[in-house]
Design an enzyme around this catalytic site. Structure first.
Site, PDB file in Angstrom:
ATOM      1  CE1 TYR A 168      -3.323  -2.868   0.655  1.00  0.00           C
ATOM      2  CE2 TYR A 168      -1.984  -3.487   2.306  1.00  0.00           C
ATOM      3  CZ  TYR A 168      -2.976  -3.908   1.531  1.00  0.00           C
ATOM      4  OH  TYR A 168      -3.588  -4.963   1.342  1.00  0.00           O
ATOM      5  CG  ASP A 174       4.439   1.344  -4.330  1.00  0.00           C
ATOM      6  OD1 ASP A 174       5.689   1.768  -4.334  1.00  0.00           O
ATOM      7  OD2 ASP A 174       4.252   0.159  -4.334  1.00  0.00           O
ATOM      8  CE1 TYR A 207       6.222  -4.774   3.742  1.00  0.00           C
ATOM      9  CE2 TYR A 207       8.071  -3.775   5.096  1.00  0.00           C
ATOM     10  CZ  TYR A 207       7.069  -3.589   4.344  1.00  0.00           C
ATOM     11  OH  TYR A 207       7.067  -2.193   3.778  1.00  0.00           O
ATOM     12  CD  GLN A 264      -2.905   7.458   3.126  1.00  0.00           C
ATOM     13  OE1 GLN A 264      -3.428   8.671   2.701  1.00  0.00           O
ATOM     14  NE2 GLN A 264      -1.991   6.869   2.783  1.00  0.00           N
ATOM     15  NE  ARG A 323       3.550  -3.095   5.399  1.00  0.00           N
ATOM     16  CZ  ARG A 323       2.791  -4.088   4.853  1.00  0.00           C
ATOM     17  NH1 ARG A 323       2.756  -5.298   5.830  1.00  0.00           N
ATOM     18  NH2 ARG A 323       1.993  -3.930   3.883  1.00  0.00           N
ATOM     19  CD  GLU A 379       9.129   6.532   1.314  1.00  0.00           C
ATOM     20  OE1 GLU A 379       9.956   5.693   0.799  1.00  0.00           O
ATOM     21  OE2 GLU A 379       9.077   7.609   0.830  1.00  0.00           O
ATOM     22  CG  ASP A 380       2.241   7.067   3.790  1.00  0.00           C
ATOM     23  OD1 ASP A 380       3.036   8.163   3.883  1.00  0.00           O
ATOM     24  OD2 ASP A 380       1.252   7.006   4.002  1.00  0.00           O
ATOM     25  CB  SER A 381       3.024   2.852   8.107  1.00  0.00           C
ATOM     26  OG  SER A 381       4.069   1.988   8.036  1.00  0.00           O
TER      27      SER A 381
HETATM   28  C1  LIG Z   1      -2.467  -0.649   8.243  1.00  0.00           C
HETATM   29  C2  LIG Z   1      -3.054   0.615   7.547  1.00  0.00           C
HETATM   30  C3  LIG Z   1      -2.086   1.255   6.770  1.00  0.00           C
HETATM   31  N1  LIG Z   1      -2.931   2.180   5.862  1.00  0.00           N
HETATM   32  C4  LIG Z   1      -1.869   2.922   5.011  1.00  0.00           C
HETATM   33  C5  LIG Z   1      -0.634   3.734   5.466  1.00  0.00           C
HETATM   34  C6  LIG Z   1       0.149   3.844   4.219  1.00  0.00           C
HETATM   35  O1  LIG Z   1      -0.249   4.783   3.502  1.00  0.00           O
HETATM   36  C7  LIG Z   1       0.136   2.548   3.712  1.00  0.00           C
HETATM   37  C8  LIG Z   1       1.059   1.488   4.067  1.00  0.00           C
HETATM   38  O2  LIG Z   1       2.359   1.890   3.419  1.00  0.00           O
HETATM   39  P1  LIG Z   1       3.715   1.751   4.082  1.00  0.00           P
HETATM   40  O3  LIG Z   1       3.830   2.086   5.325  1.00  0.00           O
HETATM   41  O4  LIG Z   1       4.831   2.498   3.079  1.00  0.00           O
HETATM   42  O5  LIG Z   1       4.020   0.230   3.733  1.00  0.00           O
HETATM   43  P2  LIG Z   1       3.755  -1.059   2.528  1.00  0.00           P
HETATM   44  O6  LIG Z   1       4.577  -2.197   3.015  1.00  0.00           O
HETATM   45  O7  LIG Z   1       2.192  -1.226   2.596  1.00  0.00           O
HETATM   46  O8  LIG Z   1       4.056  -0.296   1.185  1.00  0.00           O
HETATM   47  C9  LIG Z   1       5.623  -0.153   0.451  1.00  0.00           C
HETATM   48  O9  LIG Z   1       6.514   0.291   1.215  1.00  0.00           O
HETATM   49  C10 LIG Z   1       7.377   0.669   0.105  1.00  0.00           C
HETATM   50  C11 LIG Z   1       8.615   1.023   0.915  1.00  0.00           C
HETATM   51  C12 LIG Z   1       7.507   0.088  -0.836  1.00  0.00           C
HETATM   52  O10 LIG Z   1       8.172   0.659  -1.854  1.00  0.00           O
HETATM   53  C13 LIG Z   1       6.283  -0.316  -1.665  1.00  0.00           C
HETATM   54  O11 LIG Z   1       6.604  -1.111  -2.705  1.00  0.00           O
HETATM   55  C14 LIG Z   1       5.494  -0.888  -0.652  1.00  0.00           C
HETATM   56  O12 LIG Z   1       5.723  -2.169  -0.361  1.00  0.00           O
HETATM   57  O13 LIG Z   1      -1.216   2.087   4.268  1.00  0.00           O
HETATM   58  C15 LIG Z   1      -4.009   2.512   5.793  1.00  0.00           C
HETATM   59  O14 LIG Z   1      -4.299   3.424   5.304  1.00  0.00           O
HETATM   60  N2  LIG Z   1      -4.680   1.859   6.830  1.00  0.00           N
HETATM   61  C16 LIG Z   1      -4.481   0.697   7.725  1.00  0.00           C
HETATM   62  O15 LIG Z   1      -5.390   0.267   8.318  1.00  0.00           O
END
Ligand SMILES: Cc1cn([C@H]2C[C@H](O)[C@@H](COP(=O)(O)OP(=O)(O)O[C@H]3O[C@@H](C)[C@H](O)[C@@H](O)[C@H]3O)O2)c(=O)[nH]c1=O
Length: 389
Positions: A21, A23, A204, A265, A281, A283-285
């Protein structure tokens, strides 16, 4: 920006969902902020609307074109297609080096006023980032230049994504127990879970979750661990003895495990604000945890040849000097700790981290203040784009 351009620019983001999620999470956050706070007309091309829908339930997964919260969202089906120069916006963002359609690039080159073309890169605390931020790269054939734009932790990078009202909204939420209790009740938590030490867990599948659960079961105080549906599913299911569906929960010893629905979000932010410790985990979270005013542990996205361990250490070097327990825990959580450490070390790693949390909280707040000084990424990006026009 307004001094550089007579009108607010238009902007297109191309997003390919590699997995999970993050990207779309980052592109959606950037798109929304540019539209809401800067009045930019944003078009977001994305190739996976089903993933998008999980973090933004208003998205219609079958629609080729829809307007979501003021952003034009277009389904990106492939690399083919002819585009005309008038379809090209003032600023074009290629997210994480996803190749944008060749026909679109041709149209960019034919546009009378060339667009600003930015490659939005991944977040890393490594030192080389400062040297690469804003670097140009000429197209080998066309009269077009792309620039690299890096988020980052220093004033020589693009900074971090942060909405204008984020600090105010978080402070209002965290200073109002009624509000955050109501929020947690809405997610299905019982009163005793709300009163427990609350941990959100987003990681993860290869994180040593089962070992941590064992340590938590024997904790001196009640712990409520809140896991979004689909995360660490194997270990969660083993603990529950039942499918890890949203709403499922079980208690063993001091640990209550509860599976939460995946939320939009803004509600994920509230979850981070409401917990005492967050596991995040990707980037965004990870960035949201840095704006949550709570200690956090990061599970980094895996890269071949353990490149991610280098990135993890680079961040810990910046963020966690003196936080020895957080460092030890984070390295072990990411499989980067000393090889001799094995499962029975988790109770010690946990109790050391727990004892350090008050200091880790102070660090989070000081770090946030430092990051604030770098400005917010959306504003920095528009300023940079304005300087190129
Ligand atoms: C748990 C949760 C997360 N989210 C959102 C928060 C973030 O915007 C998103 C999760 O993204 P991330 O934290 O980045 O983790 P991620 O592991 O989901 O995403 C990424 O990581 C990047 C480093 C890679 O480039 C990508 O390819 C991708 O794998 O999901 C919600 O909106 N609701 C939820 O309940």
């Amino acid at each position: 920006m307004s001094s550089q351009l007579e009108r607010t620019p238009t902007l297109t983001i191309f997003c390919k969902v590699v997995d999970n999620y993050g990207d779309i999470g980052i592109c959606w956050r950037l798109a929304r902020q540019l539209q809401h706070e800067h009045g930019v007309a944003v078009t977001l091309w994305v190739d996976d609307l089903a993933s998008f829908r999980r973090i933004c339930p208003e998205v219609a997964p079958e629609s080729d074109l829809q307007v979501v919260q003021g952003v034009a969202v277009r389904r990106w089906r492939g690399q083919d297609g002819a585009y005309t120069p008038d379809q090209v916006d003032d600023i074009v963002i290629e997210f994480f080096g996803c190749d944008i359609p060749p026909g679109y690039i041709e149209a960019m080159a034919q546009r009378e006023a060339r667009p600003v073309w930015l490659n939005y890169e991944g977040l890393s605390a490594e030192e080389w980032v400062e040297g690469c931020h804003r670097l140009p790269s000429m197209h080998p054939r066309l009269k077009l230049t792309k620039h690299f734009f890096f988020p980052g932790f220093t004033s020589k990078t693009g900074g971090l994504l942060r909405e204008r009202d984020l600090g105010r909204e978080r402070a209002a939420f965290q200073s109002d127990p009624a509000q955050h209790r109501a929020f947690l009740r809405g997610l299905g938590l019982s009163e005793s879970e709300i009163d427990a030490f609350k941990v959100s867990l987003f990681c993860y599948p290869f994180a040593p979750v089962a070992q941590l659960f064992e340590a938590w079961k024997n904790s001196a105080e009640p712990i409520a661990c809140l896991v979004p549906e689909g995360v660490a599913a194997e270990a969660v299911q083993a603990f529950l003895g039942a499918p890890a569906r949203a709403g499922a929960s079980a208690t063993t010893g001091a640990l209550t495990l509860r599976v939460l629905p995946f939320v939009a979000q803004p509600d994920y932010d509230r979850l981070l604000w409401a917990c005492d410790l967050n596991f995040v985990r990707g980037e965004d979270s990870w960035v949201r945890a840095q704006w949550a005013g709570r200690p956090f542990v990061w599970h980094i996205y895996f890269q071949e040849e353990n490149l991610h361990h280098k990135k993890l250490r680079a961040f810990l070097d910046r963020y966690a000097p003196g936080l020895d327990s957080l460092q030890a825990f984070s390295l072990q959580w990411n499989g980067a700790g000393p090889a001799a450490a094995c499962s029975q070390d988790w109770p010690t790693l946990w109790s050391d981290l727990k004892n350090e949390l008050p200091t880790a909280l102070e660090r989070t707040l000081a770090w946030e203040a430092r990051m604030w000084e770098n400005g917010d990424l959306a504003t920095n990006l528009l300023e940079f784009a304005g300087s190129l026009r």
